[in-house]
Motif scaffolding. Structure first.
Motif, short mmCIF file in Angstrom:
data_model
loop_
_atom_site.label_atom_id
_atom_site.label_comp_id
_atom_site.label_asym_id
_atom_site.label_seq_id
_atom_site.Cartn_x
_atom_site.Cartn_y
_atom_site.Cartn_z
N ASP B 40 46.71 53.99 14.40
CA ASP B 40 47.25 54.96 13.43
C ASP B 40 46.19 55.31 12.38
N GLY B 43 43.75 57.59 13.84
CA GLY B 43 44.32 58.93 13.97
C GLY B 43 44.29 59.67 12.64
N ALA B 44 44.68 58.98 11.58
CA ALA B 44 44.65 59.59 10.24
C ALA B 44 43.22 59.96 9.87
N LEU B 47 42.07 63.20 11.59
CA LEU B 47 42.64 64.39 10.96
C LEU B 47 41.94 64.69 9.64
N GLY B 117 50.19 69.29 5.94
CA GLY B 117 50.52 68.91 7.32
C GLY B 117 50.04 67.51 7.64
N ALA B 120 52.26 64.99 5.75
CA ALA B 120 53.59 64.82 6.34
C ALA B 120 53.53 63.92 7.57
N LYS B 121 52.42 64.03 8.31
CA LYS B 121 52.26 63.24 9.53
C LYS B 121 51.97 61.76 9.18
N THR B 122 51.01 61.56 8.27
CA THR B 122 50.53 60.21 8.03
C THR B 122 51.49 59.40 7.15
N LYS B 124 54.64 59.13 7.40
CA LYS B 124 55.62 58.43 8.25
C LYS B 124 55.01 57.17 8.83
N GLU B 125 53.73 57.27 9.21
CA GLU B 125 53.07 56.12 9.84
C GLU B 125 52.78 55.03 8.81
N TYR B 128 55.54 52.61 8.05
CA TYR B 128 55.64 51.48 8.99
C TYR B 128 54.59 50.39 8.67
#
Ligand SMILES: [Zn+2]
Lengths: 166, 226
Positions: B40, B43-44, B47, B117, B120-122, B124-125, B128
């Motif tokens: 994760d 991935g962040a 981006l 954008g 908003a995606k990161t 949520k991750e 967790y």
């Protein structure tokens, strides 16, 4: 003589393009398609015939995204369209609500549970229509893919994966 | 966009640090969890770095002083370099992921469409990630004398570095982290010295070792693919 590819006509329709892209199986969860998972967000056809398919990642680091892009290109190439751009968008951010009903059904048939309304999934082996829900225990918030968590059923004692609410 | 670069570097360096746990975690489930959190973070990072330039060039071809990550992200995940400690790692993840959660929440509310954008995606991750660190902080803090001692020691050592990590969001960050420490029966460390420099490229010696490992393949075989 003009040779019309039998599928070329179908690709005049962006909805049909999205359908072909959406029928690609997810590289990690082969039982569902990327359409059912809500990864394919749409398709566009430019006037020059160029096709753009828009996808969104489930998790930002999802390692399957490159494979998904390649599979979409192959599927559309097989349908007569070799010139495809796959664009990734982040908004609106993917959520489990984007998984379709048939997607959930396919996942549950394989033993992957839905997150459950209260955040607790039902054991996919024991939970059949009308059966009382068996207690389950979360073993790990992370499982074999970033979008799943690992659970164990206290009744049948089998472990199972559930899709994480996102 | 320099804030996005700094956040991207935090995530990239954190991903590399966390990946040291792969195949070495105390249980299989935890191995999978740490690998997923590392993924994760990567991935962040991809981006965020892509907003500042070519992600590969930024990750593999910059030298230490060009990185803008906070010092906390590059610190070894144990009391000494090469000495992985699980309680230490969870304390580190608690401090880092709570700050990331707040930064990504702010990004999600920004006027810039691209930044919003990514936020908003990161967000949520990282929710967790923080939850994972939270659960483990409770177990370690309320576990055995040894687990309590180790997580407290890690907190005491890492706490000064949270000063740089939480610049501009300190009060909100404390409101998030202090209740977790109290719930775990841990002592909130006193605010003492405030090491900083990562945001301006002045790093600890640990970053050099990390970059050597992360960049060596790309630099030896530019453009390598598999
Ligand atoms: Zn069961």
């Amino acid at each position: 003589m003009e040779l019309a590819h039998p599928e070329t006509v179908l690709l005049d329709d962006p909805a049909r393009v999205a359908e072909i892209a959406g029928a690609v199986p997810d590289p990690e969860l082969r039982v569902v398609t990327i359409g059912e998972l809500g990864i394919v967000r749409g398709a566009e056809l430019a006037e020059d015939g160029r096709v753009t398919v828009t996808i969104t990642p489930t998790y930002s680091g999802c390692p399957a995204m490159d494979a998904i892009r390649d599979d979409i290109r192959s599927a559309l190439a097989a349908a007569g369209h070799p010139d495809v751009e796959v664009k990734t968008v982040l908004s609106p951010a993917w959520s489990t609500d984007m998984i379709t009903e048939s997607g959930w059904a396919a996942l549950e048939r394989t033993g992957i549970a839905a997150p459950g309304a209260s955040g607790t999934p039902a054991c996919p082996r024991c939970a059949h229509g009308g059966q009382p829900v068996t207690p389950v225990l979360q073993i790990s918030r992370y499982a074999s893919t970033p979008c799943q968590s690992l659970w164990s059923c206290r009744s049948c004692l089998e472990p199972f994966n559930a899709i994480k609410k996102l | 966009m320099s804030e996005l670069l700094a956040l991207g570097d935090d995530a990239l360096i954190a991903a590399q640090r966390l990946s040291e746990w792969v195949s070495r975690a105390p249980t299989l489930e935890e191995d999978v969890a740490l690998a997923n959190i590392a993924l994760d973070q990567l991935g962040a990072a991809r981006l965020l770095l892509s907003t500042a330039g070519d992600e590969d060039e930024l990750a593999y071809l910059r030298d230490g002083p060009q990185f803008r990550n906070c010092l906390l992200a590059e610190l070894p995940l144990g009391p000494a370099r090469g000495d992985l400690d699980f309680a230490w790692t969870m304390a580190w993840l608690l401090l880092l992921s709570s700050a990331q959660l707040l930064r990504y929440t702010d990004l999600a509310a920004s006027d810039d469409e691209l930044a919003a954008g990514i936020g908003a995606k990161t967000v949520k991750e990282s929710t967790y990630h923080l939850d994972h660190a939270h659960q483990w902080t409770l177990r370690l803090g309320g576990g055995t004398d040894e687990s309590h001692r180790r997580v407290q020691e890690a907190l005491d050592s890492l706490w000064p570095y949270a000063h740089e990590l939480t610049e501009g969001i300190r009060d909100r960050w404390l409101a998030l982290v202090e209740p977790i420490l109290a719930e775990a029966g841990l002592t909130r460390p006193a605010d003492r010295w405030q090491p900083e420099g990562g945001r301006t490229g002045r790093h600890t010696e640990h970053l050099g070792y990390l970059l050597a490992e992360m960049q060596s393949l790309h630099r030896a075989h530019p453009g390598a693919q598999w």
